[in-house]
Design an enzyme around this catalytic site. Structure first.
Site, PDB file in Angstrom:
ATOM      1  N   HIS A 122      10.569   4.608   2.161  1.00 14.84           N
ATOM      2  CA  HIS A 122      10.637   3.371   1.362  1.00 14.84           C
ATOM      3  C   HIS A 122      12.065   2.872   1.158  1.00 14.84           C
ATOM      4  O   HIS A 122      12.254   1.740   0.688  1.00 14.84           O
ATOM      5  CB  HIS A 122       9.989   3.585  -0.017  1.00 14.84           C
ATOM      6  CG  HIS A 122       8.524   3.884   0.046  1.00 14.84           C
ATOM      7  ND1 HIS A 122       7.620   3.061   0.705  1.00 14.84           N
ATOM      8  CD2 HIS A 122       7.798   4.929  -0.454  1.00 14.84           C
ATOM      9  CE1 HIS A 122       6.412   3.593   0.598  1.00 14.84           C
ATOM     10  NE2 HIS A 122       6.482   4.719  -0.087  1.00 14.84           N
ATOM     11  N   ASP A 158       2.020   8.544   6.873  1.00 13.83           N
ATOM     12  CA  ASP A 158       1.947   8.597   5.406  1.00 13.83           C
ATOM     13  C   ASP A 158       0.982   7.493   4.939  1.00 13.83           C
ATOM     14  O   ASP A 158       0.863   6.454   5.592  1.00 13.83           O
ATOM     15  CB  ASP A 158       3.351   8.346   4.833  1.00 13.83           C
ATOM     16  CG  ASP A 158       3.419   8.524   3.324  1.00 13.83           C
ATOM     17  OD1 ASP A 158       3.895   9.581   2.882  1.00 13.83           O
ATOM     18  OD2 ASP A 158       3.021   7.593   2.598  1.00 13.83           O
ATOM     19  N   HIS A 160       1.214   5.452   2.590  1.00 16.41           N
ATOM     20  CA  HIS A 160       1.907   4.223   2.179  1.00 16.41           C
ATOM     21  C   HIS A 160       2.634   3.595   3.369  1.00 16.41           C
ATOM     22  O   HIS A 160       3.034   4.292   4.295  1.00 16.41           O
ATOM     23  CB  HIS A 160       2.944   4.544   1.094  1.00 16.41           C
ATOM     24  CG  HIS A 160       2.362   5.193  -0.123  1.00 16.41           C
ATOM     25  ND1 HIS A 160       2.345   6.560  -0.301  1.00 16.41           N
ATOM     26  CD2 HIS A 160       1.766   4.656  -1.210  1.00 16.41           C
ATOM     27  CE1 HIS A 160       1.761   6.842  -1.462  1.00 16.41           C
ATOM     28  NE2 HIS A 160       1.386   5.710  -2.037  1.00 16.41           N
ATOM     29  N   ASP A 245      -0.352  12.299   2.314  1.00 12.14           N
ATOM     30  CA  ASP A 245      -1.042  11.752   1.151  1.00 12.14           C
ATOM     31  C   ASP A 245      -2.269  10.914   1.514  1.00 12.14           C
ATOM     32  O   ASP A 245      -2.920  10.358   0.636  1.00 12.14           O
ATOM     33  CB  ASP A 245      -0.078  10.964   0.246  1.00 12.14           C
ATOM     34  CG  ASP A 245       0.919  10.129   1.028  1.00 12.14           C
ATOM     35  OD1 ASP A 245       0.763   9.999   2.253  1.00 12.14           O
ATOM     36  OD2 ASP A 245       1.860   9.596   0.399  1.00 12.14           O
TER      37      ASP A 245
HETATM   38 ZN   LIG Z   1       3.247   8.179   0.725  1.00 15.25          ZN
END
Ligand SMILES: [Zn+2]
Length: 335
Positions: A122, A158, A160, A245
């Protein structure tokens, strides 16, 4: 596998009840204790000049001073203490180590896996966010390019969207970025029509799935969209931004990837890298269930150690089919 790890990554203390805690790495290391074929390396810190090739110098200095002053809440979720600076350089250094240790001639059992924290995907060029300060995979990719690779592909599984990695390389033709992520989760970026700009046009792929997508849906995204696109791109290095995740029992997502599913996805990455003569390396991102995170990484290691994971026998969901058809028609339209 060879795991790149340093104790200093445990000193990045996010406080009580923060999901991105040092216990994550402790749990993984405990689980790997009984696994066959596990070795550890102790990577160097990432070189600051290299970090500044993916992050603005002003931001890097601001982050350094923030930690030197004792840290605090950079934003609501992103927490630093004094040791976070050292941990972040070690975590980025582990990604550099993974990128440089990977190569087409490296035997499967010696595939590098950077086991660092804070995570990275991120972190954008000029800011920290979402638990991330330095974009580890981005710095690793840049290191590989500076060591002679012509191109690098990053596949981010991931749950996200790796908005930072996409942002850093969005206009570049030498780094390909692909992500599968859950719609509606942080940070809300990564739509299917974001395909790159300028030299980077066509070198960015986002598969956005609704909550509930399972292993079969993930494999279909890899087999139909991501693996063919990466094969076309023909990178010298394939880096996996490996968060866990999307696991069916992870506490912060609603995706349904099984532990075995991470094994099958790993198998696909081995085949893809072999097919293109590319190196293969892993960089840890998220994954917040201590058991699911450590079981999944154990599974990845077992696949490199020779275990043949079991393919799921269920069909692709209708929701996933729709997303894949949209992406396929987009790809056809761009040619
Ligand atoms: Zn994540």
């Amino acid at each position: 596998m060879n795991f790149g790890y340093r104790e200093v990554c445990l000193e990045h203390d996010t406080g009580d009840r923060h999901p991105e805690s040092p216990d994550r790495l402790r749990a993984v290391r405990r689980a790997l204790k009984d696994s066959h074929g596990v070795k550890y390396d102790s990577p160097n810190d990432a070189d600051l000049d290299l970090v500044r090739t993916v992050h603005d110098a002003d931001y890097v200095e601001e982050f350094r001073e923030y930690c030197a002053d004792g840290g605090g809440h950079w934003d609501a979720d992103t927490v630093a203490v004094e040791a976070t600076w050292d941990a972040a350089l070690a975590s980025a250094g582990a990604a550099v180590w993974a990128a440089e240790a990977a190569g087409p001639e490296v035997p499967n059992r010696q595939t590098p896996f950077a086991l660092g924290r804070p995570p990275g995907h991120h972190a954008v060029g000029d800011d920290a966010m979402g638990f991330c300060f330095i974009n580890n995979a981005g710095v690793g990719a840049q290191a590989a390019l500076e060591s002679g690779a012509d191109s690098v592909a990053i596949f981010d599984w991931d749950v996200h969207h790796g908005n930072g990695t996409q942002d850093i390389f969005y206009d570049r033709g030498d780094v390909f970025y692909a992500s599968i992520h859950e719609d509606g989760l942080f940070p809300g970026t990564g739509t299917t029509d974001e395909t790159g700009v300028g030299d980077g046009e066509g070198a960015n792929v986002n598969v956005v799935y609704q909550p509930g997508a399972d292993t079969a849906d993930y494999l279909a995204a890899i087999d139909e969209i991501i693996a063919p696109a990466i094969a076309d791109f023909d990178p010298d290095l394939l880096l996996i931004s490996a968060g866990f995740d999307a696991h069916e029992h992870d506490p912060i997502s609603r995706m349904q990837v099984s532990t075995e599913g991470y094994g099958v996805m790993t198998r696909r990455m081995i085949e893809l890298a072999e097919d293109r003569g590319a190196g293969l390396g892993f960089v840890l991102e998220g994954g917040y269930g201590l058991d699911t995170l450590s079981d999944s990484i154990k599974m990845v290691n077992e696949v490199f150690d020779g275990y043949q994971p079991v393919e799921p026998d269920d069909d692709v969901s209708e929701e996933a089919r729709e997303v894949l058809d949209t992406l396929a028609s987009q790809a056809v339209g761009s040619k």
